[in-house]
Design a protein around this motif. Structure first.
Motif, PDB file in Angstrom:
ATOM      1  N   TYR A 529      22.747   2.294 -10.221  1.00  0.00           N
ATOM      2  CA  TYR A 529      22.487   2.045 -11.642  1.00  0.00           C
ATOM      3  C   TYR A 529      22.046   3.336 -12.311  1.00  0.00           C
ATOM      4  CZ  TYR A 529      20.837  -0.182 -15.923  1.00  0.00           C
ATOM      5  OH  TYR A 529      20.668  -0.557 -17.237  1.00  0.00           O
ATOM      6  N   PRO A 531      21.324   4.450 -16.024  1.00  0.00           N
ATOM      7  CA  PRO A 531      21.179   3.818 -17.350  1.00  0.00           C
ATOM      8  C   PRO A 531      22.031   4.484 -18.425  1.00  0.00           C
ATOM      9  CG  PRO A 531      19.227   5.114 -16.788  1.00  0.00           C
ATOM     10  CD  PRO A 531      20.048   5.035 -15.550  1.00  0.00           C
ATOM     11  N   ARG A 533      25.158   5.343 -18.154  1.00  0.00           N
ATOM     12  CA  ARG A 533      26.494   4.722 -18.153  1.00  0.00           C
ATOM     13  C   ARG A 533      26.511   3.492 -19.047  1.00  0.00           C
ATOM     14  NH1 ARG A 533      31.165   4.485 -15.313  1.00  0.00           N
ATOM     15  NH2 ARG A 533      30.500   6.104 -13.850  1.00  0.00           N
ATOM     16  N   TRP A 534      25.397   2.784 -19.083  1.00  0.00           N
ATOM     17  CA  TRP A 534      25.355   1.499 -19.782  1.00  0.00           C
ATOM     18  C   TRP A 534      24.735   1.609 -21.170  1.00  0.00           C
ATOM     19  CZ3 TRP A 534      28.484  -1.350 -17.183  1.00  0.00           C
ATOM     20  CH2 TRP A 534      28.640  -1.094 -15.813  1.00  0.00           C
ATOM     21  N   ARG A 535      24.515   2.844 -21.630  1.00  0.00           N
ATOM     22  CA  ARG A 535      23.889   3.012 -22.933  1.00  0.00           C
ATOM     23  C   ARG A 535      24.794   2.498 -24.055  1.00  0.00           C
ATOM     24  NH1 ARG A 535      21.422   8.339 -25.962  1.00  0.00           N
ATOM     25  NH2 ARG A 535      20.090   7.147 -27.346  1.00  0.00           N
ATOM     26  N   GLU A 537      27.230   0.291 -23.453  1.00  0.00           N
ATOM     27  CA  GLU A 537      27.730  -1.020 -23.067  1.00  0.00           C
ATOM     28  C   GLU A 537      26.549  -1.960 -22.861  1.00  0.00           C
ATOM     29  OE1 GLU A 537      31.086  -1.239 -20.268  1.00  0.00           O
ATOM     30  OE2 GLU A 537      30.911   0.935 -20.074  1.00  0.00           O
ATOM     31  N   ASN A 538      26.843  -3.195 -22.495  1.00  0.00           N
ATOM     32  CA  ASN A 538      25.784  -4.177 -22.262  1.00  0.00           C
ATOM     33  C   ASN A 538      25.059  -3.860 -20.963  1.00  0.00           C
ATOM     34  OD1 ASN A 538      24.231  -6.505 -21.741  1.00  0.00           O
ATOM     35  ND2 ASN A 538      25.691  -7.805 -22.838  1.00  0.00           N
ATOM     36  N   TRP A 539      23.750  -3.637 -21.030  1.00  0.00           N
ATOM     37  CA  TRP A 539      22.975  -3.265 -19.850  1.00  0.00           C
ATOM     38  C   TRP A 539      22.973  -4.352 -18.778  1.00  0.00           C
ATOM     39  CZ3 TRP A 539      18.931  -6.474 -18.552  1.00  0.00           C
ATOM     40  CH2 TRP A 539      18.479  -7.348 -19.545  1.00  0.00           C
ATOM     41  N   ARG A 540      23.343  -5.587 -19.165  1.00  0.00           N
ATOM     42  CA  ARG A 540      23.332  -6.703 -18.211  1.00  0.00           C
ATOM     43  C   ARG A 540      24.535  -6.701 -17.263  1.00  0.00           C
ATOM     44  NH1 ARG A 540      21.549  -9.048 -23.012  1.00  0.00           N
ATOM     45  NH2 ARG A 540      19.506 -10.091 -22.902  1.00  0.00           N
ATOM     46  N   ILE A 541      25.587  -5.985 -17.607  1.00  0.00           N
ATOM     47  CA  ILE A 541      26.839  -6.060 -16.849  1.00  0.00           C
ATOM     48  C   ILE A 541      26.649  -5.838 -15.347  1.00  0.00           C
ATOM     49  CG2 ILE A 541      29.091  -4.948 -16.502  1.00  0.00           C
ATOM     50  CD1 ILE A 541      29.260  -4.588 -19.528  1.00  0.00           C
ATOM     51  N   PRO A 542      25.894  -4.831 -14.910  1.00  0.00           N
ATOM     52  CA  PRO A 542      25.748  -4.618 -13.459  1.00  0.00           C
ATOM     53  C   PRO A 542      25.120  -5.803 -12.718  1.00  0.00           C
ATOM     54  CG  PRO A 542      25.054  -2.674 -14.660  1.00  0.00           C
ATOM     55  CD  PRO A 542      25.247  -3.757 -15.677  1.00  0.00           C
ATOM     56  N   GLY A 578      16.959   0.189 -22.925  1.00  0.00           N
ATOM     57  CA  GLY A 578      17.787  -0.355 -21.852  1.00  0.00           C
ATOM     58  C   GLY A 578      17.033  -0.430 -20.545  1.00  0.00           C
TER      59      GLY A 578
END
Length: 846
Positions: A529, A531, A533-535, A537-542, A578
């Motif tokens: 993880y 963070p 990468r998910w900034r 996008e939706n942080w919940r995806i992983p 996030g």
């Protein structure tokens, strides 16, 4: 008595041979006790020298009730049950009588769900503490079906009884009534026919006299104890329905051995002696001293399906290809590389000549490295550490899983804060010449400025090509929209081969999944993880990929791997929103997070710029580092604020109870090296500044009550280099025994010329030696580091079903991609995890 053809009152012993003893009971056979079936509990289903029933007996309890119902149906009635406990011919008769009897009673208690029987068996303070500690450990490894026994105080109170009740239900959900047990006519309750202990009087194996003498003089009695295992057992007999015994005539006595000896053969002294050659019951037929039991024993109960599961978890290792690292990170590790910027094939060629062992692994595909890891692991444990274990035909299972740590390095630079990857990819690149003909200098256009050109004036060069921006400073980096910031960076095009050789995160993850499906339960992956990468996008995806019972989610990843040394703080202000959501969800769903926590290893190539970067944003926070001008403090600042255990203080304070492992126990920090040179171990530790010391910071954070789920691991941590310091620390800080995980960090150990087997065997030798000196038990630390602690931290038991379903679901998705997947192995692994007991299979051999 009512006339009932199904009931037969037996007045004499079953199959009893005549006796020459004039004062012994006379044997008048009037009828036979007919045994319809039998069932066995082997020694490894109990704690050593104890009546505590382990969880590896669960499946066998299920088998017993299947057998019971089948027998009931076949014989048109419930078969009366009798339990016999046996010990090995070592030790005193009285002790073994009590032990064998308590083990029989413990099984009786489980079958009848009688908590008071266990309370009586474990009434002694020492035994009660052992019981409470076992129930506590089993609860804490993550089994929601169990109940915490409360304080380990040696007092069997209501909390402990509630825990016993829940544990009995866990072992066996079915129940027998006490009336279902074999009893004397007119007797009620726990009659002496229901369960009895035969002490050491009926062994299946007797050592030779020479072996016995060797056993008595041996300091390490492991081999003999293992061979004696066959003698330590509990047998359950199912009799013909309706059979009862005449009151007062049952020969087995409770509590003392005198009643047993009345039923001995006249040559029992000879039978119980160790002879010139070893003897077995099946071959020699004269190892049982008791006439009654000898004639009763007529069923093949030695072939039951009980399985002894030994588990050793490598909590931290890698299978990701070395080609997953962007070249700027590799160049920054070697100064000459940073100057010449060699292509990847040159770096791999150089590695073959400098680091031969790692070069045989590092350039391979991720799934190929996974195959290598499994081979090395199995060879290490099956042929070395547990080399004698699988030779015995005892239904043994050796389970040695490895926790895989993928590496997502695509955002490992300052511009990762913007959600930008290091590498950018284009299908073609465009160029022009400095003059109007092709004889001029070729100038390749910056792809980000291509819109400023007329395509008619440009030449196309088909790729695809990777390029990146080599940052020189953060002078103009004010925010994400800064236009002048481009003056800080230089465009760098990478060689065409990089397109074929580099493995991005998507490919790495795909190959990691394939490797873990090929070796289910052997390779257990964490999800890397980052963070940044998910900034965008939706942080919940992983979280969709995580197996978590509390989150009601089926996935094939068991937790999250983080690596703040790649360029972000544990609770970075830029990424705070996030990260806050991420930590809260991990805490709520008890998802483990493991983070690299050592100044060594991989790190962002922009590491030297973060001091200036933070100074521009908040000068006050970094003023102490900027004041020092006579040597470079930039690396110190980065380590202190991004990687050091103290950097996690705010996270642990805000999300108390978060499952966090700060990896490597500061392994590559100078602290361990300096400490190993100190003449006075205690003085060095006392005088070392806590704020700066990686070791003391981790210990300090662990000792805070709110950080009950904070761990560290000793992966790529060569304990043999500071053995005395490690021993002293465990003696001083006892909490570490329950908070350290064993890991290898393979294949990184190959950089130190340590193969997998060498690392594991050397570590175990040192750990066992320290364990003997610190705890008095040479196995205790190894068991905690490789089984008890990782089971608690990773929550494997609790999330096992979610993980199994996640594996099966992913397998179905990939079934058409010709990936080698055995769905039966997924189910088999689930059963192993569900039966796994932290105290099973404690012995091993180097």
């Amino acid at each position: 008595m009512p006339n009932d053809d199904k009931k037969k009152i037996i007045q004499s012993e079953h199959f009893v041979a005549s006796t020459t003893e004039s004062d012994g009971p006379q044997n008048i056979i009037k009828d036979k006790i007919q045994i319809t079936a039998c069932w066995k509990v082997k020694d490894f289903c109990f704690d050593f020298g104890s009546a505590f029933v382990r969880t590896n007996s669960i499946e066998d309890f299920e088998d017993l009730f299947v057998l019971y119902e089948e027998t009931k149906k076949e014989w048109n009635g419930p078969p009366p049950v009798a339990i016999f406990g046996h010990a090995d011919p070592v030790g005193k008769d009285d002790f073994n009588k009590k032990l064998s009897e308590n083990r029989a009673r413990a099984i009786y208690g489980v079958l009848t769900k009688d908590v008071d029987i266990w309370a009586d068996i474990f009434s002694d303070e020492k035994d009660a503490k052992h019981l409470q500690q076992r129930l506590k450990d089993l609860k804490e490894v993550g089994d929601d079906e169990l109940v915490h026994p409360g304080e380990v105080d040696g007092i069997i109170g209501h909390k402990t009884k509630d825990a016993i009740k829940a544990y009995m239900e866990k072992l066996c959900s079915s129940k027998l009534e006490k009336k279902d047990f074999f009893t004397e006519s007119g007797a009620e309750g726990e009659g002496k026919c229901a369960c009895q202990g035969c002490s050491e009087f009926n062994p299946l194996l007797m050592f030779s006299k020479t072996e016995w003498d060797e056993y008595k003089s041996a300091e390490d009695k492991t081999r003999w104890n293992e061979e004696n295992e066959v003698n330590r057992r509990v047998i359950i007999y199912l009799f013909k329905p309706g059979t009862i015994y005449k009151q007062g005539k049952w020969p087995c006595s409770a509590g003392t051995v005198e009643g047993c000896k009345k039923r001995f053969y006249s040559n029992s002294d000879i039978r119980r002696q160790f002879q010139a050659n070893p003897k077995t019951y099946h071959k020699d037929k004269d190892t049982f001293a008791c006439r009654f039991y000898d004639r009763l024993f007529d069923k093949p109960c030695e072939n039951n399906k009980a399985e002894n599961i030994v588990c050793c978890i490598d909590s931290h290792m890698h299978i990701n290809s070395g080609n997953c690292a962007p070249l700027p990170l590799l160049w920054d590790k070697v100064p000459t590389f940073d100057f010449f910027k060699p292509k990847r094939s040159i770096i791999n060629w150089f590695a073959e000549r400098v680091k031969e062992q790692v070069s045989k692994v590092q350039p391979n595909e991720t799934n190929e490295i996974g195959d290598n890891a499994v081979r090395d692991n199995e060879s290490t444990f099956e042929k070395n550490i547990y080399k004698d274990y699988k030779k015995k035909d005892m239904g043994n299972i050796l389970y040695t899983p490895m926790v895989v740590m993928p590496m997502d390095m695509e955002y490992a630079h300052i511009d990762g804060y913007k959600g930008e990857k290091i590498y950018k990819l284009v299908a073609s690149r465009y160029y022009y010449y400095s003059y109007y003909d092709e004889g001029g200098i070729r100038i390749i256009v910056d792809p980000d400025k291509l819109h400023n050109y007329n395509y008619k004036d440009l030449y196309e060069e088909k790729g695809p090509y990777y390029y990146y921006y080599d940052r020189k400073s953060v002078k103009y980096y004010v925010d994400e929209k800064s236009v002048k910031d481009e003056q800080n960076k230089t465009l760098v095009w990478l060689k065409l081969e990089e397109t074929d050789m580099y493995q991005d995160w998507i490919l790495q993850k795909k190959q990691t999944v394939a490797a873990c499906l090929k070796h289910p339960w052997k390779l257990l992956p964490m999800f890397h993880y980052d963070p940044r990468r998910w900034r965008k996008e939706n942080w919940r995806i992983p979280f969709n990929d995580i197996a978590t019972k509390k989150g009601n989610n089926e996935g094939m990843f068991i937790g999250f791997k983080m690596y703040t040394a790649l360029g972000y703080k544990p609770l970075d202000a830029i990424l705070k929103k996030g990260l806050s959501n991420f930590y809260q969800k991990c805490k709520d769903e008890e998802i483990p997070i493991l983070c690299h926590c050592s100044p060594g290893g991989m790190y962002t190539h922009d590491r030297d710029m973060y001091l200036d970067f933070d100074y521009k944003k908040n000068p006050g926070q970094v003023e102490d580092y900027k004041r020092t001008f006579w040597f470079d403090k930039k690396v110190d600042y980065f380590n202190d604020k991004f990687v050091h255990p103290g950097a996690w203080g705010e996270v642990l304070e805000k999300y108390s109870g978060l499952k966090l492992c700060l990896a490597h126990f500061g392994g590559s920090a100078d602290d361990w090296k300096d400490w190993s040179k100190a003449e006075d171990i205690e003085k060095w530790y006392a005088e070392k500044e806590e704020e700066k010391c990686w070791i003391k910071q981790i210990v300090r954070l662990m000792k805070m009550t709110e950080n009950k789920n904070l761990y560290t691991d000793i992966s790529c941590h060569f304990i043999e280099n500071h053995k005395n310091q490690f021993k002293w620390l465990l003696e001083k800080e006892n909490i570490l025994i329950e908070r350290i995980l064993f890991g290898t960090d393979w294949y990184m150990t190959l950089l130190n010329n340590k193969a997998y087997d060498d690392y594991c065997m050397e570590a175990k030798e040192v750990i066992d030696d320290i364990s003997l000196k610190v705890t008095g038990d040479p196995n205790k630390l190894w068991i905690h580091f490789t089984l008890i602690n990782p089971m608690k931290y990773y929550g494997l038991k609790n999330n096992a079903k979610c993980l199994a379903e996640g594996l099966k679901s992913k397998a179905k998705e990939l079934i058409e991609e010709e990936i080698e997947i055995d769905l039966n192995e997924i189910e088999k692994g689930l059963k192993i995890i569900e039966k796994l007991d932290p105290y099973v299979g404690l012995k091993s051999k180097n």
